[in-house]
Write a protein that holds these residues in place. Sequence first.
Motif, PDB file in Angstrom:
ATOM      1  N   UNK A   4       0.488   2.023   4.515  1.00  0.00           N
ATOM      2  CA  UNK A   4      -0.285   2.090   3.269  1.00  0.00           C
ATOM      3  C   UNK A   4       0.405   1.511   2.031  1.00  0.00           C
ATOM      4  N   UNK A   5       1.698   1.701   1.888  1.00  0.00           N
ATOM      5  CA  UNK A   5       2.385   1.228   0.680  1.00  0.00           C
ATOM      6  C   UNK A   5       2.815  -0.234   0.759  1.00  0.00           C
ATOM      7  N   UNK A   6       2.697  -0.862   1.931  1.00  0.00           N
ATOM      8  CA  UNK A   6       3.173  -2.235   2.118  1.00  0.00           C
ATOM      9  C   UNK A   6       2.197  -3.252   1.528  1.00  0.00           C
ATOM     10  N   UNK A   7       2.741  -4.260   0.838  1.00  0.00           N
ATOM     11  CA  UNK A   7       1.919  -5.340   0.293  1.00  0.00           C
ATOM     12  C   UNK A   7       2.181  -6.615   1.079  1.00  0.00           C
ATOM     13  N   UNK A   8       1.166  -7.124   1.807  1.00  0.00           N
ATOM     14  CA  UNK A   8       1.368  -8.357   2.571  1.00  0.00           C
ATOM     15  C   UNK A   8       1.549  -9.544   1.631  1.00  0.00           C
ATOM     16  N   UNK A   9       2.155 -10.624   2.113  1.00  0.00           N
ATOM     17  CA  UNK A   9       2.211 -11.846   1.303  1.00  0.00           C
ATOM     18  C   UNK A   9       0.794 -12.353   1.040  1.00  0.00           C
ATOM     19  N   UNK A  10       0.614 -13.077  -0.057  1.00  0.00           N
ATOM     20  CA  UNK A  10      -0.712 -13.485  -0.505  1.00  0.00           C
ATOM     21  C   UNK A  10      -1.484 -14.256   0.561  1.00  0.00           C
ATOM     22  N   UNK A  11      -0.776 -15.093   1.331  1.00  0.00           N
ATOM     23  CA  UNK A  11      -1.453 -15.891   2.355  1.00  0.00           C
ATOM     24  C   UNK A  11      -2.066 -15.028   3.457  1.00  0.00           C
ATOM     25  N   UNK A  12      -1.556 -13.816   3.644  1.00  0.00           N
ATOM     26  CA  UNK A  12      -2.140 -12.875   4.593  1.00  0.00           C
ATOM     27  C   UNK A  12      -3.077 -11.889   3.894  1.00  0.00           C
ATOM     28  N   UNK A  13      -2.701 -11.536   2.683  1.00  0.00           N
ATOM     29  CA  UNK A  13      -3.426 -10.517   1.939  1.00  0.00           C
ATOM     30  C   UNK A  13      -4.906 -10.892   1.772  1.00  0.00           C
ATOM     31  N   UNK A  14      -5.175 -12.122   1.338  1.00  0.00           N
ATOM     32  CA  UNK A  14      -6.552 -12.539   1.047  1.00  0.00           C
ATOM     33  C   UNK A  14      -7.436 -12.500   2.294  1.00  0.00           C
ATOM     34  N   UNK A  15      -7.053 -13.166   3.400  1.00  0.00           N
ATOM     35  CA  UNK A  15      -7.934 -13.096   4.578  1.00  0.00           C
ATOM     36  C   UNK A  15      -8.064 -11.686   5.164  1.00  0.00           C
ATOM     37  N   UNK A  16      -7.020 -10.872   5.071  1.00  0.00           N
ATOM     38  CA  UNK A  16      -7.111  -9.495   5.551  1.00  0.00           C
ATOM     39  C   UNK A  16      -8.114  -8.699   4.729  1.00  0.00           C
ATOM     40  N   UNK A  31      -4.118   6.398   0.319  1.00  0.00           N
ATOM     41  CA  UNK A  31      -5.126   6.450   1.382  1.00  0.00           C
ATOM     42  C   UNK A  31      -5.872   5.120   1.458  1.00  0.00           C
ATOM     43  N   UNK A  32      -5.763   4.386   2.563  1.00  0.00           N
ATOM     44  CA  UNK A  32      -6.441   3.088   2.692  1.00  0.00           C
ATOM     45  C   UNK A  32      -7.900   3.241   3.125  1.00  0.00           C
ATOM     46  N   UNK A  33      -8.727   3.768   2.231  1.00  0.00           N
ATOM     47  CA  UNK A  33     -10.136   3.999   2.548  1.00  0.00           C
ATOM     48  C   UNK A  33     -11.020   3.126   1.674  1.00  0.00           C
ATOM     49  N   UNK A  34     -12.027   2.500   2.300  1.00  0.00           N
ATOM     50  CA  UNK A  34     -13.011   1.722   1.539  1.00  0.00           C
ATOM     51  C   UNK A  34     -14.267   2.559   1.389  1.00  0.00           C
ATOM     52  N   UNK A  46      -3.280  -2.715  10.478  1.00  0.00           N
ATOM     53  CA  UNK A  46      -2.966  -3.042   9.089  1.00  0.00           C
ATOM     54  C   UNK A  46      -3.569  -1.943   8.229  1.00  0.00           C
ATOM     55  N   UNK A  47      -2.716  -1.064   7.685  1.00  0.00           N
ATOM     56  CA  UNK A  47      -3.171   0.114   6.956  1.00  0.00           C
ATOM     57  C   UNK A  47      -2.896   0.012   5.459  1.00  0.00           C
ATOM     58  N   UNK A  48      -2.633  -1.179   4.985  1.00  0.00           N
ATOM     59  CA  UNK A  48      -2.200  -1.377   3.609  1.00  0.00           C
ATOM     60  C   UNK A  48      -3.293  -1.038   2.595  1.00  0.00           C
ATOM     61  N   UNK A  49      -2.946  -0.203   1.613  1.00  0.00           N
ATOM     62  CA  UNK A  49      -3.858   0.081   0.505  1.00  0.00           C
ATOM     63  C   UNK A  49      -4.075  -1.175  -0.329  1.00  0.00           C
ATOM     64  N   UNK A  50      -3.079  -2.048  -0.371  1.00  0.00           N
ATOM     65  CA  UNK A  50      -3.222  -3.314  -1.087  1.00  0.00           C
ATOM     66  C   UNK A  50      -4.343  -4.158  -0.492  1.00  0.00           C
TER      67      UNK A  50
END
Length: 424
Positions: A10-22, A67-70, A308-312
């Motif tokens: 949950x607290x991990x921030x992926x790099x931008x190139x992964x973050x956007x498509x995820x 909490x990674x909830x949408x 992938x449980x990232x809140x980011x």
Amino acid sequence: MNERDGIYMPADKPPLTRWIPLSIQHVFAMFGATVLVPILTGLSVTSALFTAGTGTLIYILITGAKVPAFLGSSFAFIPALIGISASYGVPYAMGGAVAAGIFYGIVSAIIRAAGLGWIKRALPPVVIGSVIIVIGLNLAPTAMGMAMNDGSGNYSLVFLSIAVVTLAVTVIANIFLKGFFSIIPILIGLVSGYVFTLVMGSIFPAYALVDFSGVAAANWFGTPQFQVPKFNIVAIVTFVVVSLATMAEHLGDTITLGNVVGKDFTTNPGLHRTLAGDGVATAWAAFWGGPPNTTYGENIGVMAITRVYSVWVIGGAAVVATFLSFFPKFGALIQTIPTPVIGGISMLLFGIIASSGLRNLVESGVDYKDKRNLTISSVILVVGIGGGLVAFPLGSGLEFQMGGVALATLLGILLNLVIPKTLP
């Protein structure tokens, strides 16, 4: 619970190139259900997207980004939205939604004061695991209906073919692809199913399922309209009573998400904070003419598959949903995704949720030789999956309904409290 082997916690921030498509992957997962609720109730699709995105950001803020909830449009409030809107007008339906959000806050405060000891007593692993299975399998008919039936509800081999191709690509991507591609199987399957549908439609025009007329007609730019809620006792009581069922669903979803991630979210950040986040998001939605919000099983399924449980990532999806609400043409483009493509993906997503419940039962060592466990689990499964329903009139042509996951959860809790732990 033991922490799962997540690629991003949950607290991990992926790099931008992964973050956007995820994040975009999560938007695709929630989009169909979120826009369907306003379509069924006569509310604004733009407002629903705006309040889903901003409501999720509010939820993340209140839960301390733990909490990674949408949060998306809630189906449980559809009868109340339609009934109150027809009888008194949309502003009174929005007033009822505000009252439901306030009621969430009151219950949240009670839980904070009373502690969680009662929850742990009421919800042992046999109840939790069985409820999680129900959450997944309760959605199974929806997935199969989208995969097999056309818009008229008739069986379609064309729809099934598209769903199978989509499912096959998603499964292959999930199991065999490596690196970054292994964590975007939903996105890969969706794009593949969409392209397959376009190719099929070009070869066999009678089977063309993608219609771009809505995209051409949609405006490039639009804004959600602020709504002034109005209140009367019928609307308030109706929405508050329905919220009793949705709070049970909230509890089940929070437990399911914790089981997937490997963290006990009822303890940290606490059920009182997750419930408060849901309530504030619901009240916020009403001021913009959007339907009440709830945590989405579709997005829990995405996390279970990708690990992938990232809140980011969830926050990024919320920003994208909010962005789409200001550009109806992009929203209309996503709406062109054929129903069987979503159905093919959902066959895996909803099954993963049910499987996580099975895993919970196994890892918790629930003994089904024990008649008590067998009884509790059996009732939960049959009532939840079989469509159990309790309904009674509220007056003015309205009625309270509790069924499915909410009723199964309530019965499981009652059976666990009533049946003695030591049987003859």
